[in-house]
Design a protein around this motif. Structure first.
Motif, PDB file in Angstrom:
ATOM      1  N   ALA A  11       0.844  -1.197   0.000  1.00 32.92           N
ATOM      2  CA  ALA A  11       0.000   0.000   0.000  1.00 32.92           C
ATOM      3  C   ALA A  11       0.879   1.245   0.000  1.00 32.92           C
ATOM      4  CB  ALA A  11      -0.904  -0.012   1.226  1.00 32.92           C
ATOM      5  N   ARG A  12       0.520   2.211  -0.807  1.00 33.37           N
ATOM      6  CA  ARG A  12       1.199   3.506  -0.917  1.00 33.37           C
ATOM      7  C   ARG A  12       2.645   3.394  -1.391  1.00 33.37           C
ATOM      8  NH1 ARG A  12      -2.628   3.472   2.041  1.00 33.37           N
ATOM      9  NH2 ARG A  12      -4.239   5.001   2.211  1.00 33.37           N
ATOM     10  N   SER A  13       2.923   2.364  -2.175  1.00 32.99           N
ATOM     11  CA  SER A  13       4.279   2.225  -2.724  1.00 32.99           C
ATOM     12  C   SER A  13       4.424   2.960  -4.048  1.00 32.99           C
ATOM     13  CB  SER A  13       4.633   0.743  -2.890  1.00 32.99           C
ATOM     14  OG  SER A  13       3.746   0.120  -3.791  1.00 32.99           O
ATOM     15  N   GLY A  14       3.311   3.420  -4.631  1.00 32.36           N
ATOM     16  CA  GLY A  14       3.366   4.157  -5.890  1.00 32.36           C
ATOM     17  C   GLY A  14       2.951   3.343  -7.103  1.00 32.36           C
ATOM     18  N   LYS A  15       2.297   2.188  -6.875  1.00 29.95           N
ATOM     19  CA  LYS A  15       1.878   1.316  -7.974  1.00 29.95           C
ATOM     20  C   LYS A  15       0.961   2.036  -8.961  1.00 29.95           C
ATOM     21  CE  LYS A  15      -0.181  -1.470  -5.251  1.00 29.95           C
ATOM     22  NZ  LYS A  15       0.018  -0.667  -4.042  1.00 29.95           N
ATOM     23  N   SER A  16      -0.062   2.680  -8.442  1.00 31.27           N
ATOM     24  CA  SER A  16      -1.039   3.346  -9.312  1.00 31.27           C
ATOM     25  C   SER A  16      -0.412   4.496 -10.082  1.00 31.27           C
ATOM     26  CB  SER A  16      -2.231   3.860  -8.501  1.00 31.27           C
ATOM     27  OG  SER A  16      -2.921   2.777  -7.927  1.00 31.27           O
ATOM     28  N   VAL A  17       0.400   5.274  -9.405  1.00 34.22           N
ATOM     29  CA  VAL A  17       1.065   6.408 -10.072  1.00 34.22           C
ATOM     30  C   VAL A  17       1.959   5.892 -11.194  1.00 34.22           C
ATOM     31  CG1 VAL A  17       2.716   8.281  -9.767  1.00 34.22           C
ATOM     32  CG2 VAL A  17       0.947   7.903  -8.053  1.00 34.22           C
ATOM     33  N   LEU A  18       2.786   4.884 -10.908  1.00 34.36           N
ATOM     34  CA  LEU A  18       3.667   4.326 -11.919  1.00 34.36           C
ATOM     35  C   LEU A  18       2.861   3.691 -13.053  1.00 34.36           C
ATOM     36  CD1 LEU A  18       6.469   3.674 -12.983  1.00 34.36           C
ATOM     37  CD2 LEU A  18       6.432   1.592 -11.560  1.00 34.36           C
ATOM     38  N   SER A  91      10.139   2.513   1.560  1.00 35.15           N
ATOM     39  CA  SER A  91      10.337   2.546   3.009  1.00 35.15           C
ATOM     40  C   SER A  91       9.039   2.902   3.736  1.00 35.15           C
ATOM     41  CB  SER A  91      11.431   3.553   3.377  1.00 35.15           C
ATOM     42  OG  SER A  91      10.927   4.873   3.308  1.00 35.15           O
ATOM     43  N   VAL A  92       8.971   2.454   4.967  1.00 36.74           N
ATOM     44  CA  VAL A  92       7.796   2.723   5.802  1.00 36.74           C
ATOM     45  C   VAL A  92       7.608   4.228   6.014  1.00 36.74           C
ATOM     46  CG1 VAL A  92       6.812   2.376   8.102  1.00 36.74           C
ATOM     47  CG2 VAL A  92       7.973   0.498   6.951  1.00 36.74           C
ATOM     48  N   ILE A  93       8.687   4.956   6.124  1.00 30.46           N
ATOM     49  CA  ILE A  93       8.609   6.417   6.324  1.00 30.46           C
ATOM     50  C   ILE A  93       7.906   7.076   5.134  1.00 30.46           C
ATOM     51  CG2 ILE A  93       9.969   8.535   6.568  1.00 30.46           C
ATOM     52  CD1 ILE A  93      10.006   6.737   9.065  1.00 30.46           C
ATOM     53  N   ILE A  94       8.264   6.671   3.932  1.00 28.45           N
ATOM     54  CA  ILE A  94       7.627   7.240   2.739  1.00 28.45           C
ATOM     55  C   ILE A  94       6.154   6.848   2.681  1.00 28.45           C
ATOM     56  CG2 ILE A  94       7.571   7.158   0.202  1.00 28.45           C
ATOM     57  CD1 ILE A  94      10.650   7.006   0.331  1.00 28.45           C
ATOM     58  N   LYS A  95       5.846   5.593   2.993  1.00 26.45           N
ATOM     59  CA  LYS A  95       4.450   5.146   2.993  1.00 26.45           C
ATOM     60  C   LYS A  95       3.627   5.928   4.025  1.00 26.45           C
ATOM     61  CE  LYS A  95       5.331   0.418   1.552  1.00 26.45           C
ATOM     62  NZ  LYS A  95       5.160  -0.983   1.914  1.00 26.45           N
ATOM     63  N   LEU A  96       4.187   6.147   5.208  1.00 26.59           N
ATOM     64  CA  LEU A  96       3.499   6.903   6.245  1.00 26.59           C
ATOM     65  C   LEU A  96       3.263   8.345   5.788  1.00 26.59           C
ATOM     66  CD1 LEU A  96       2.310   7.017   9.078  1.00 26.59           C
ATOM     67  CD2 LEU A  96       4.604   7.492   9.947  1.00 26.59           C
ATOM     68  N   TYR A  97       4.271   8.947   5.187  1.00 28.89           N
ATOM     69  CA  TYR A  97       4.128  10.303   4.656  1.00 28.89           C
ATOM     70  C   TYR A  97       2.997  10.358   3.631  1.00 28.89           C
ATOM     71  CZ  TYR A  97       4.935  14.293   1.641  1.00 28.89           C
ATOM     72  OH  TYR A  97       4.761  15.413   0.875  1.00 28.89           O
ATOM     73  N   ARG A  98       2.970   9.394   2.717  1.00 27.29           N
ATOM     74  CA  ARG A  98       1.924   9.360   1.685  1.00 27.29           C
ATOM     75  C   ARG A  98       0.542   9.156   2.300  1.00 27.29           C
ATOM     76  NH1 ARG A  98       5.228   5.660  -2.705  1.00 27.29           N
ATOM     77  NH2 ARG A  98       6.584   7.341  -3.441  1.00 27.29           N
ATOM     78  N   PHE A  99       0.465   8.333   3.345  1.00 27.49           N
ATOM     79  CA  PHE A  99      -0.803   8.101   4.030  1.00 27.49           C
ATOM     80  C   PHE A  99      -1.310   9.390   4.674  1.00 27.49           C
ATOM     81  CE2 PHE A  99      -3.117   6.760   7.916  1.00 27.49           C
ATOM     82  CZ  PHE A  99      -4.210   6.156   7.285  1.00 27.49           C
ATOM     83  N   ILE A 100      -0.434  10.074   5.392  1.00 21.48           N
ATOM     84  CA  ILE A 100      -0.825  11.334   6.050  1.00 21.48           C
ATOM     85  C   ILE A 100      -1.219  12.374   5.006  1.00 21.48           C
ATOM     86  CG2 ILE A 100       0.060  13.258   7.439  1.00 21.48           C
ATOM     87  CD1 ILE A 100       1.743  11.080   8.949  1.00 21.48           C
ATOM     88  N   GLY A 110     -11.700   8.921   3.178  1.00 17.10           N
ATOM     89  CA  GLY A 110     -11.593   9.075   1.734  1.00 17.10           C
ATOM     90  C   GLY A 110     -11.461   7.726   1.048  1.00 17.10           C
ATOM     91  N   PRO A 111     -11.829   7.646  -0.231  1.00 18.61           N
ATOM     92  CA  PRO A 111     -11.811   6.366  -0.944  1.00 18.61           C
ATOM     93  C   PRO A 111     -10.440   5.711  -1.025  1.00 18.61           C
ATOM     94  CG  PRO A 111     -12.135   8.191  -2.460  1.00 18.61           C
ATOM     95  CD  PRO A 111     -12.220   8.751  -1.072  1.00 18.61           C
ATOM     96  N   GLY A 112      -9.381   6.501  -1.005  1.00 15.88           N
ATOM     97  CA  GLY A 112      -8.040   5.931  -1.081  1.00 15.88           C
ATOM     98  C   GLY A 112      -7.526   5.416   0.245  1.00 15.88           C
ATOM     99  N   ASN A 113      -8.281   5.593   1.316  1.00 18.17           N
ATOM    100  CA  ASN A 113      -7.816   5.198   2.647  1.00 18.17           C
ATOM    101  C   ASN A 113      -8.484   3.937   3.177  1.00 18.17           C
ATOM    102  OD1 ASN A 113      -6.090   7.407   2.795  1.00 18.17           O
ATOM    103  ND2 ASN A 113      -7.781   8.719   3.373  1.00 18.17           N
ATOM    104  N   LEU A 114      -9.288   3.303   2.335  1.00 18.32           N
ATOM    105  CA  LEU A 114      -9.977   2.092   2.760  1.00 18.32           C
ATOM    106  C   LEU A 114      -9.493   0.905   1.953  1.00 18.32           C
ATOM    107  CD1 LEU A 114     -13.604   3.495   2.895  1.00 18.32           C
ATOM    108  CD2 LEU A 114     -12.028   3.204   4.794  1.00 18.32           C
ATOM    109  N   TYR A 115      -9.404  -0.219   2.599  1.00 20.61           N
ATOM    110  CA  TYR A 115      -9.085  -1.459   1.907  1.00 20.61           C
ATOM    111  C   TYR A 115     -10.102  -2.486   2.326  1.00 20.61           C
ATOM    112  CZ  TYR A 115      -4.614   0.392   0.525  1.00 20.61           C
ATOM    113  OH  TYR A 115      -3.642   1.148  -0.041  1.00 20.61           O
ATOM    114  N   GLY A 116     -10.454  -3.348   1.428  1.00 17.76           N
ATOM    115  CA  GLY A 116     -11.316  -4.476   1.759  1.00 17.76           C
ATOM    116  C   GLY A 116     -10.460  -5.571   2.357  1.00 17.76           C
ATOM    117  N   ARG A 117     -11.035  -6.718   2.492  1.00 15.14           N
ATOM    118  CA  ARG A 117     -10.285  -7.842   3.034  1.00 15.14           C
ATOM    119  C   ARG A 117      -9.442  -8.429   1.917  1.00 15.14           C
ATOM    120  NH1 ARG A 117     -10.266 -10.884   7.403  1.00 15.14           N
ATOM    121  NH2 ARG A 117      -9.866 -13.086   7.236  1.00 15.14           N
ATOM    122  N   GLY A 118      -8.171  -8.534   2.142  1.00  9.84           N
ATOM    123  CA  GLY A 118      -7.289  -9.075   1.122  1.00  9.84           C
ATOM    124  C   GLY A 118      -5.892  -9.202   1.678  1.00  9.84           C
TER     125      GLY A 118
END
Length: 134
Positions: A11-18, A91-100, A110-118
């Motif tokens: 999550a928040r690694s940049g998959k969608s952006v890339l 890194s976890v720091i970058i993921k946390l920054y992106r989450f905040i 927001g829609p980007g802050n929810l995940y279903g079961r997976g």
């Protein structure tokens, strides 16, 4: 020529952006696996047979970019057919920054802050996460 690209990462690694950037540059359709796993933005999970059928339709195309955080057996056909697999290990720091940053922009619900079961990729392993326990 590379025409089938699979992007995997947590999550928040940049998959969608890339995925979107590559899609624009290479003129190849980008597919987020969440749209295959879930029926709607409310995160109603698709039946496995339907999910697998939706994935198989994409895999029949000559060109595709698929991205997702899933580390389960059902994605193996996509990995096997990919010309290129991109692993995003952020890194976890970058993921946390992106989450905040996303919460500040979209709000906590927001829609980007929810995940279903997976199963979401975490490092080289995966863990099961259920938003109903959050």
């Amino acid at each position: 020529m590379i025409s089938k690209i699979y992007i995997i990462g947590g999550a928040r690694s940049g998959k969608s952006v890339l995925g979107k950037l590559l899609s624009e540059k290479l003129k190849i359709k980008h597919q987020d696996l969440d749209t295959i796993v879930f029926l709607n933005p409310g995160f109603e999970v698709r039946v496995e047979k339907e999910r697998d059928f939706e994935l198989s339709k994409i895999l029949q195309l000559n060109r595709w970019i698929i991205e997702g955080a899933y580390a389960e057996e059902w994605i193996l056909p996509a990995l096997e057919k990919a010309d290129l697999i991109i692993w995003l290990d952020v890194s976890v720091i970058i993921k946390l920054y992106r989450f905040i940053k996303r919460i500040a922009h979209e709000g906590i619900n927001g829609p980007g802050n929810l995940y279903g079961r997976g199963k979401l990729v975490v490092g080289l392993k995966y863990k099961e996460w259920d938003r109903s326990r959050a």
